[in-house]
Scaffold this active site. Structure first.
Site, short mmCIF file in Angstrom:
data_model
loop_
_atom_site.label_atom_id
_atom_site.label_comp_id
_atom_site.label_asym_id
_atom_site.label_seq_id
_atom_site.Cartn_x
_atom_site.Cartn_y
_atom_site.Cartn_z
N ARG A 267 55.72 7.41 73.21
CA ARG A 267 57.12 7.71 72.91
C ARG A 267 57.23 8.91 71.98
NH1 ARG A 267 60.83 2.97 70.56
NH2 ARG A 267 59.66 3.47 68.68
N GLU B 4 73.47 -0.37 70.77
CA GLU B 4 72.35 -0.85 69.96
C GLU B 4 72.76 -0.86 68.50
OE1 GLU B 4 68.92 1.75 69.90
OE2 GLU B 4 70.16 3.56 69.95
N LYS C 143 63.53 9.88 69.70
CA LYS C 143 63.46 9.36 68.34
C LYS C 143 63.32 10.55 67.40
CE LYS C 143 61.39 5.46 65.92
NZ LYS C 143 62.60 4.80 65.46
N1 PXG Z 1 67.04 1.56 68.08
C1 PXG Z 1 66.93 2.53 67.16
C2 PXG Z 1 68.03 3.51 67.00
C3 PXG Z 1 65.78 2.62 66.36
O1 PXG Z 1 65.66 3.58 65.44
C4 PXG Z 1 64.91 0.64 67.50
C5 PXG Z 1 66.07 0.64 68.27
C6 PXG Z 1 63.85 -0.37 67.77
O2 PXG Z 1 62.75 0.26 68.42
P1 PXG Z 1 61.26 -0.31 68.29
O3 PXG Z 1 60.45 0.61 69.09
O4 PXG Z 1 60.89 -0.27 66.82
O5 PXG Z 1 61.29 -1.68 68.82
C7 PXG Z 1 64.75 1.66 66.53
C8 PXG Z 1 63.52 1.76 65.68
C9 PXG Z 1 64.25 0.80 59.60
C10 PXG Z 1 64.01 1.74 60.73
O6 PXG Z 1 63.97 1.18 58.46
C11 PXG Z 1 64.00 1.27 62.01
C12 PXG Z 1 63.77 2.14 63.09
C13 PXG Z 1 63.60 3.45 62.83
C14 PXG Z 1 63.64 3.92 61.52
C15 PXG Z 1 63.83 3.06 60.45
O7 PXG Z 1 64.73 -0.31 59.85
N2 PXG Z 1 63.80 1.56 64.33
#
Ligand code: PXG
Length: 293
Positions: free
Chosen positions: A52, A184, A151
Site C-alpha cells: 500500500r 469511513e 495514504k
Molecule cells: N481509514 C483511514 C482514513 C485511515 O487513516 C484506516 C482507515 C484503517 O486502515 P488500516 O490499514 O490501519 O486497517 C486508516 C489507518 C491513528 C491513526 O492514530 C490511524 C490511521 C492512520 C494514522 C493515524 O489512529 N489509520
C-alpha cells in the site's frame, strides 16, 4: 532510554532525528505514510502495508529510494535496534527538501523515516462496553480531488472531522462521502451487521482500503458469515444490529451508540464478538518474525 529512529539510511537518537523546514512533507503534506503493528515479535501484514505504501507513493509520483525488500529489512532492523516485540511502526516517506514553491521537481531526495514505538491504544473499557461515535459534517475528500485510497501525509480532512468528534466528546467521527453515504472514520474503516450479513462501504465511495478491513472480510468469509461491500446511509447505520470500526491501531472496536441512537441492543453483538476473537487469534499467531529469519 530514548528511541532510535531510522532517518535516510542512518539510525539516530530521537532528539537528533530532524528534518528540514523546507521539507515538502512539512510545508505541504506532500508525502505518504503507513502505520503497522507488531505483536509478540512478529510484524502483522507487513507485505500488505508495504504494497500500500508503494502504491500510494506511485499515485503521487514519488519514487521511494529503497526497494520493497530493503524497506522490509529496515523496518525489522528498526524494531531490533529498539528491542521491541509489540510495537506501532510509523513509516513516512516525504517528498524531501525543496524550495518554498510547490514544485515537486525541486525535491530530488525523498526523505524516509521509520519510527517504532510502544503502542497507545483505546482504553480496554471501550472494547467491553462499546464506543459512542457521531456522524460529522465534514465530508470525506472526493476521490476526484484527493483520493482517500492514497495514504498521504495530507490528513487535514480527517483532522477537521476529529475536531468535530472532540467537540461532541466522543473518540471517533464517522464521515460521509459527498453523496451522503457512510464512508469511513478519521483513522478507521466501518462495518455494520444487518440480519446476519456483514456490510462495509466499497472502496469506490472514497475510503482508504484498510488492511484490517481486508483481514476482517476474509475472516468473515472463513466463518461463513455473508459479507457485502455495499453503500449504506446514516439511517441504515442507525437501524443496524451491530456496528464496529477497524484499524491497525484500534483493531476491532465495537460501536454501541451513533448520534445518540443505540445500535442493536446497545451491547457488543455476536458477529462483532466472534470477529474480535478471530482477529486477536490471527494477529497473535502470524506475521513476519523480527528476531529469527
Ligand atoms: N481509514 C483511514 C482514513 C485511515 O487513516 C484506516 C482507515 C484503517 O486502515 P488500516 O490499514 O490501519 O486497517 C486508516 C489507518 C491513528 C491513526 O492514530 C490511524 C490511521 C492512520 C494514522 C493515524 O489512529 N489509520
Amino acid at each position: 532510554m530514548g528511541l532510535w529512529i531510522y532517518l535516510n539510511g542512518r539510525y539516530v537518537p530521537e532528539e537528533e532525528a530532524r528534518i528540514s523546514v523546507f521539507d515538502h512533507g512539512f510545508l505541504y503534506g506532500d508525502g505518504v505514510f503507513e502505520g503497522i503493528r507488531a505483536y509478540r515479535g512478529r510484524v502483522f501484514k507487513l507485505e500488505e502495508h508495504l504494497q500500500r505504501l508503494y502504491a500510494s507513493a506511485k499515485a503521487i509520483a514519488l519514487k521511494i529510494p529503497l526497494s520493497k525488500e530493503e524497506m522490509k529489512e529496515k523496518v525489522l532492523e528498526t524494531l531490533r535496534k529498539n528491542r521491541l516485540k509489540d510495537a506501532y511502526i510509523r513509516l513516512v516517506v516525504s517528498r524531501g527538501k525543496g524550495d518554498l514553491g510547490l514544485d515537486p521537481l525541486k525535491c530530488p531526495h525523498p526523505e524516509v523515516i521509520i519510527i517504532a514505538h510502544r503502542i497507545s491504544i483505546y482504553p480496554e473499557e471501550l472494547y467491553q462496553k462499546g464506543m459512542e461515535v457521531v456522524i460529522v459534517s465534514t465530508r470525506r475528500n472526493i476521490p476526484s480531488a484527493l483520493d482517500p485510497s492514497i495514504k498521504s501525509l495530507n490528513y487535514l480532512n480527517n483532522i477537521l472531522a476529529k475536531i468535530e468528534a472532540n467537540s461532541k466528546g466522543v473518540p471517533e467521527a464517522i464521515m460521509l462521502n459527498n453523496d451522503g453515504y457512510v464512508a469511513e472514520c478519521t483513522g478507521d474503516n466501518i462495518f455494520i451487521v444487518k440480519d446476519g450479513t456483514l456490510i462495509t462501504p466499497p472502496v469506490w465511495v472514497g475510503i482508504l482500503r484498510g488492511i484490517t478491513r481486508d483481514v476482517v472480510i476474509h475472516l468473515a468469509q472463513e466463518e461463513k458469515i455473508p459479507v457485502r461491500e455495499e453503500v449504506f446511509t446514516p439511517a441504515e447505520l442507525y437501524a443496524s444490529d451491530e456496528c464496529f470500526l477497524t484499524g491497525t491501531a484500534a483493531e476491532i472496536v465495537p460501536v454501541t451508540r451513533v448520534d445518540g441512537r443505540v445500535i442493536g441492543k446497545g451491547e457488543i453483538g455476536e458477529v462483532t464478538k466472534k470477529l474480535m476473537g478471530k482477529f486477536r487469534q490471527l494477529a497473535h499467531s502470524e506475521g513476519t518474525p523480527i528476531y529469527e529469519s
